[in-house]
Design a protein around this motif. Structure first.
Motif, PDB file in Angstrom:
ATOM      1  N   ARG A  61      45.534  39.640 -15.618  1.00 43.98           N
ATOM      2  CA  ARG A  61      45.434  40.703 -15.701  1.00 43.98           C
ATOM      3  C   ARG A  61      45.041  40.616 -13.852  1.00 43.98           C
ATOM      4  N   VAL A  62      43.362  40.210 -14.025  1.00 42.90           N
ATOM      5  CA  VAL A  62      43.511  39.751 -12.522  1.00 42.90           C
ATOM      6  C   VAL A  62      44.140  39.263 -12.254  1.00 42.90           C
ATOM      7  N   ALA A  63      44.455  37.932 -12.136  1.00 45.50           N
ATOM      8  CA  ALA A  63      45.549  37.238 -11.586  1.00 45.50           C
ATOM      9  C   ALA A  63      46.977  38.327 -11.101  1.00 45.50           C
ATOM     10  N   ILE A  64      47.217  38.935 -11.359  1.00 48.40           N
ATOM     11  CA  ILE A  64      48.264  40.293 -11.318  1.00 48.40           C
ATOM     12  C   ILE A  64      47.977  41.421 -10.434  1.00 48.40           C
ATOM     13  N   ALA A  65      46.133  42.002 -10.273  1.00 49.46           N
ATOM     14  CA  ALA A  65      45.603  42.449  -9.275  1.00 49.46           C
ATOM     15  C   ALA A  65      46.012  41.687  -8.107  1.00 49.46           C
ATOM     16  N   ARG A  66      45.486  40.722  -8.134  1.00 46.51           N
ATOM     17  CA  ARG A  66      44.873  39.723  -6.786  1.00 46.51           C
ATOM     18  C   ARG A  66      46.561  39.322  -5.927  1.00 46.51           C
ATOM     19  N   ALA A  67      47.307  39.379  -6.935  1.00 48.22           N
ATOM     20  CA  ALA A  67      49.008  39.158  -6.246  1.00 48.22           C
ATOM     21  C   ALA A  67      50.205  40.193  -5.545  1.00 48.22           C
ATOM     22  N   THR A  68      48.540  41.712  -5.906  1.00 47.18           N
ATOM     23  CA  THR A  68      49.233  42.970  -5.495  1.00 47.18           C
ATOM     24  C   THR A  68      49.135  43.414  -4.245  1.00 47.18           C
ATOM     25  N   VAL A  69      47.444  42.954  -4.323  1.00 43.48           N
ATOM     26  CA  VAL A  69      46.621  43.558  -3.893  1.00 43.48           C
ATOM     27  C   VAL A  69      46.974  43.637  -2.077  1.00 43.48           C
ATOM     28  N   MET A  70      47.527  43.079  -2.040  1.00 38.70           N
ATOM     29  CA  MET A  70      48.134  43.528  -0.580  1.00 38.70           C
ATOM     30  C   MET A  70      49.782  44.226   0.016  1.00 38.70           C
ATOM     31  N   GLN A  71      49.792  44.202  -1.476  1.00 41.75           N
ATOM     32  CA  GLN A  71      50.908  45.007  -1.456  1.00 41.75           C
ATOM     33  C   GLN A  71      52.232  44.425  -1.098  1.00 41.75           C
ATOM     34  N   PRO A  72      52.840  43.066  -1.326  1.00 40.42           N
ATOM     35  CA  PRO A  72      53.677  42.992  -1.421  1.00 40.42           C
ATOM     36  C   PRO A  72      55.082  43.423  -1.448  1.00 40.42           C
ATOM     37  N   ALA A  73      55.751  42.439  -0.410  1.00 37.11           N
ATOM     38  CA  ALA A  73      57.174  43.759  -1.060  1.00 37.11           C
ATOM     39  C   ALA A  73      58.184  42.939  -1.991  1.00 37.11           C
ATOM     40  N   MET A  74      57.513  41.566  -2.900  1.00 32.19           N
ATOM     41  CA  MET A  74      57.923  40.824  -4.323  1.00 32.19           C
ATOM     42  C   MET A  74      56.768  40.348  -4.879  1.00 32.19           C
TER      43      MET A  74
END
Lengths: 400, 240, 402
Positions: free
Chosen positions: B159-172
């Protein structure tokens, strides 16, 4: 990346392995501490030496007979076949602008006897200006009076040690001593001047220069000492002195040396020695930097997958390089600070234990120490950091 | 949705993508002429046996690996000609990764791990803080914020990893076997999380060898020997 | 565990991480090399000084006019005269001492000399025929001062190599005349060029008979009296006899200082020896730093090889075996470093010898042994803690994943 964040990440990396980081920076610390301690001692010796030499007064010029081309350096007192320096020469030089006193000097070794006791010691033939030029103070009685050299009476002023050896606690003033067979009346005793590099300055006797020439059976003076005003430029004084003497002698058959020159030469020699010693201490720094390279290399290997992660998160190679380099620099600087503290501490301890040596750590050295540590970190970290930045992200992510 | 919306340009366009590895004397074609178009907001799974090139495809899509040939357009831009620095920027702002082994930095807390992409992008601490707070709240990690990864369960780590992956609001979002190191129940949780994110509009591309997981995706691609063998179709199942 | 296997294991561990091993070895090597090179330098300087001094003329006893009660040599006593001079007669009396083989009186001063229109201030030395033998100088041309009555002196002169070229250029100097003051001296010999010796550099020296020099400088006093003893064993005797003779001649006063060259040499020897030791000591601090690195790297090693250690324990390896393994690793690394440093140091010393051929820069055996020993001991010492840590690892925890 903001610098503060880089520092934060570097500190996190360092504190993640406390013992390892401590040992790494200890390597640098030992080197820095050694260099700081050694240079502080060197500085102490430097000040000690300059202090010792300065006790004779700093605004002094020495003139010796003969043009010394052989071997250079200050006049050695060797006899010469050239025209001698006379007491009249010394008196003539008192006219030089800014000159405060001119002392004709002739010294030698003789036996001083009083009441059955004798002591072989150094006897200086000088003039009344000697107290000023040589920074001497009279404790009891008076110094030699200003007199025409041809009429200089057989008077003597004793140094503290000589007085004590010959007279013990008794009063010496008015007593008649024999120096080299001639009789002299004591008119004063000097204050203790202590030692100068091991030589007892109080084991001396001062008589008029003319009487000394007679005593040692010489034609000319060993030297003429001039002292000039504080703050006056030395070059014009030297120039004027040279001109007056050259005119009197017909040509320049004498050598002029300034105290300044001598001190400068001494200072340079001591500086070189201190640097040499610091260089020795730097060998430890070199080994310490190898330590940083080793640990950083290990760190890069351990954190390979982390590097892959960073690339995946959008970090440029440059940033990765900077992060690892930053770690190395922080480690080195921390080590430098620790070494500085230890070195300073030891230097101060030494100062307490050996009060005679004014061990001192100049601020410049302290600043340099930290700066050098930073440079070491930079140099040591470059290769591992570069390796990190060149890692292939796909491979890196696969690593354990 | 049929042809009517097909005039919108695809978010991701791969044309003739090749990826050749040289091992000793032999050349391995990990990717052999891939043509692929993905619209924004799609939910894809890439499946296939090991060695089929699915991970390589993901790496190419995520700009972790450069293709040996062909063209890659992302949001209309030709990515393959970008400089390393520009590619890094794209990775930072447009792409989010979720890995099988999480890849959290062990000495940073959960909150700090989440903040890492923002730190790398040079975003000031004042701006980071509220975003990290929100991410922690969104993923139910508020009471775990100060914990290091070795103090978290597998599920929490992902969950931390996913939070990290989305914190910059990526397109994919690119996920490589995201549930591989998790037990069944936790894995289910993570899948629902990812799918919720997809519902929020982000393109989700997942590599998996688990058929059941792969079938959840709206579009399913099957790879073998570096080529796409089956593609359940662009836009297929978007309305599902 | 068998010794061979222990060593093989340690070797394998080192080889498994080549870069790390190289860096560790390098660190140790720098320290050892530094000590070797510096002691080579220091000892070379010491041997150089001793050699130069010995070439000054061995078995030398030197008499100086003047003495202070505070003892030792003092600037005042070194140069000047005393009410009672040290005379040529005195020197002749000393020559009669049984322990003295040869004696030469010496007077020194500066003077201006001229050849044609060339003027030069020169150091002039007045002595006798014995001087060249006592001081072991050699002639390049002609001959030295003749054996003659010391109270007279034929107006002849022997000049140094540089003086020759300055005064005479390419012309042959022998038979030419040099003027000092009102006197003319005929050049009868030229000294061989001296290296940069510690003794007097004779290249710019002019030597004339002592009697004439005394007239020139208008003094009856001598600068020195050089006495060559009959042999090494005779030196103390010669010193005693010379002192006694002079005391008697000077009315019971001991107003001269008699020193043996040995004493001076011993002082220098001791001084340079101490200096070398000090320098080596400072360099050796780096060995401690290298030791710290050994400890550091071994600790990392222990952490990284936890699984391996856990496995060994699970297979029945004792704590002692594990400890031994790591200690041997540390020792091997230090040994490799020490040997590398030894080789490097010798190369360094060789370079110094190539650059300065006159300096016998050979690392003394004691220094080499000390450096090697210290390196080894340091390495093993700093390896103890990691070894103990490894031995203390709980096998279950070690084998479990982190």
């Amino acid at each position: 990346m903001i610098v503060r964040d880089s520092v934060f990440l570097a500190l996190r990396a360092i504190t993640a392995h406390r013992l390892r980081s401590f040992l790494t920076l200890a390597g640098i610390a030992v080197g820095i501490a050694a260099v700081i301690l050694l240079t502080s001692i060197g500085e102490g010796i430097h000040r000690y030496m300059l202090g010792e030499f300065s006790q004779f007064g700093t605004n002094v010029i020495g003139i010796a007979p003969g043009k010394v081309k052989v071997g250079g350096g200050p006049p050695s007192g060797l006899p010469t076949s050239v025209r001698p320096l006379t007491i009249e020469d010394a008196m003539a030089l008192e006219r030089v602008p800014h000159v405060v006193g001119a002392v004709p000097t002739s010294w030698g070794n003789a036996e001083v006897a009083f009441g059955g006791r004798t002591r072989r010691t150094t006897v200086y033939g000088v003039s009344s200006a000697a107290t000023h030029v040589f920074n001497m103070k009279v404790r009891v009685g008076q110094f030699l009076p200003p007199e025409e050299p041809s009429q200089a009476r057989a008077l003597v002023v004793l140094g503290t040690t000589l007085k004590r050896e010959l007279f013990g606690a008794e009063n010496a003033l008015g007593a008649k001593v024999r120096i080299g067979g001639l009789q002299f009346r004591v008119i004063g005793v000097l204050e203790s001047k202590g030692q100068f590099i091991g030589i007892d300055l109080d084991d001396t006797a001062f008589i008029p220069a003319a009487r000394a020439l007679e005593l040692f059976n010489r034609d000319g003076l060993t030297e003429i000492h001039l002292s000039y005003q504080e703050g006056a430029a030395v070059a014009p004084v030297v120039e004027a002195t040279r001109n007056i003497l050259a005119a009197r002698h017909g040509r320049e058959d004498f050598t002029i040396t300034t105290q300044e020159e001598m001190l400068r030469t001494l200072s340079n020699i001591l500086d070189i020695l201190t640097m040499a010693v610091a260089a020795l201490g730097s060998i430890s720094l070199l080994v310490g930097s190898v330590g940083i390279v080793t640990i950083m290399t290990i760190a890069v290997t351990e954190r390979t997958n982390e590097v892959g992660l960073m690339v995946a998160l959008g970090s440029e190679r440059r940033t990765i390089l900077g992060l690892f380099l930053g770690e190395a620099v922080v480690l080195a600087v921390l080590g430098g600070l620790m070494g500085l503290a230890v070195g300073l501490g030891l230097a101060q301890l030494l100062r307490i234990v050996v009060p005679a040596l004014p061990v001192q750590t100049p601020l410049l050295y302290a600043v340099l120490a930290v700066a050098v540590s930073a440079l070491i970190g930079l140099a040591a970290g470059v290769l591992p950091a570069h390796r990190a930045s060149r890692l292939d992200p796909v491979e890196a992510l696969r690593a354990e | 949705m049929g042809e009517a919306g097909a005039t919108a340009a695809p978010q991701i366009e791969l044309q003739g993508i090749e990826r050749v590895f040289h091992l000793g004397d032999s050349a391995v074609h990990a990717l052999a002429g891939i043509d692929l178009a993905i619209d924004a907001g799609e939910y894809l799974s890439v499946m296939g046996p090991s060695g089929s090139g699915k991970s390589t495809l993901l790496n190419v899509l995520g700009l972790l690996d450069s293709p040996s040939g062909g063209r890659y357009r992302l949001e209309g831009r030709d990515i393959t000609t970008l400089s390393a620095a520009e590619q890094a920027r794209v990775r930072s702002r447009r792409i989010g990764f979720v890995f099988q082994s999480f890849h959290l930095v062990p000495r940073l807390t959960a909150a700090e791990n989440i903040a890492l992409p923002m730190m790398l992008a040079g975003i000031a601490a004042a701006e980071r803080a509220p975003r990290v707070e929100k991410a922690l709240a969104d993923f139910g990690l508020v009471d775990r914020a100060r914990h290091k990864p070795d103090e978290l369960s597998g599920g929490q780590r992902q969950r931390v990893a996913i939070a990290r992956a989305t914190v910059m609001q990526p397109a994919m979002l690119l996920a490589d076997e995201p549930t591989g190191n998790l037990d069944r129940a936790t894995g289910e949780e993570v899948m629902r999380l990812l799918e919720a994110l997809h519902e929020g509009g982000v393109t989700l591309i997942m590599v998996t060898h688990d058929q059941a997981l792969g079938d959840r995706a709206h579009r399913r691609i099957y790879m073998e020997d570096g080529a796409i063998r089956r593609d359940s179709g662009r836009g297929a199942g978007l309305g599902r | 565990m068998r010794t061979r296997d222990v060593f093989a294991s340690a070797f394998g561990a080192a080889a498994g991480n080549p870069l790390r091993t190289v860096l560790l070895v390098l660190a140790m090597a720098i320290g050892v090399a530094a000590v070797v090179v510096l002691t080579a330098l220091g000892d070379g300087a010491r041997r150089y000084v001793v050699r130069e001094f010995t070439s000054l003329g061995s078995n030398l006893v030197i008499v100086l006019p003047g003495r202070t009660a505070t003892g030792g040599v003092n600037p005042a006593s070194a140069i000047t005269s005393t009410p009672r001079d040290l005379t040529v007669e005195d020197a002749r009396a000393v020559a009669r001492a049984p322990a003295a083989l040869r004696v030469a009186p010496v007077v020194v001063g500066t003077s201006e000399m001229s050849v044609g229109s060339r003027l030069r201030d020169t150091l002039v030395l007045g002595s006798t025929a014995e001087f060249i033998d006592i001081r072991r100088f050699t002639l390049a041309q002609g001959r030295f001062l003749p054996v003659e009555d010391w109270d007279r002196g034929s107006p002849v002169m022997v000049i140094g190599a540089k003086l020759r070229s300055e005064l005479f250029g390419a012309e042959p100097p022998l038979g030419q005349f040099v003027r000092i003051g009102e006197r003319r001296f005929r050049v009868i010999g030229v000294l061989a060029a001296s290296g940069s010796g510690l003794g007097m550099n004779t290249d710019e020296l002019a030597i004339v008979p002592v009697a004439l020099a005394q007239q020139l400088f208008n003094t009856n006093n001598l600068f020195r009296v050089l006495v060559e003893a009959r042999g090494r064993a005779a030196i103390p005797e010669a010193k005693k006899q010379a002192t006694a003779i002079l005391r008697e001649r000077h009315g019971g006063e001991e107003d001269v200082t008699v020193i043996t060259q040995d004493a001076i040499l011993a002082t220098f020897d001791r001084l340079l020896g101490t200096l070398t030791l000090g320098v080596a000591g400072i360099a050796a601090i780096s060995l401690a730093v290298a030791g710290i690195l050994v400890m550091n790297v071994m600790l990392v090693s222990v952490t990284q090889r936890r699984a391996e250690i856990g496995l060994m324990k699970a297979l029945g390896g004792s704590g002692g075996t594990i400890r031994q393994l790591f200690l041997v690793e540390a020792a091997l690394l230090s040994l490799a470093g020490a040997l590398a440093g030894f080789a490097l140091g010798h190369v360094g010393a060789w370079v110094i010898r190539a650059l300065y051929p006159t300096l016998p820069a050979y690392p003394p055996d004691w220094a080499v042994l000390a450096a090697l020993g210290t390196a080894l001991v340091t390495g093993v010492l700093f390896g103890v803690m990691p070894a103990r840590r490894a031995a203390a690892l709980d096998p279950v925890l070690a084998l479990a994943r982190r």
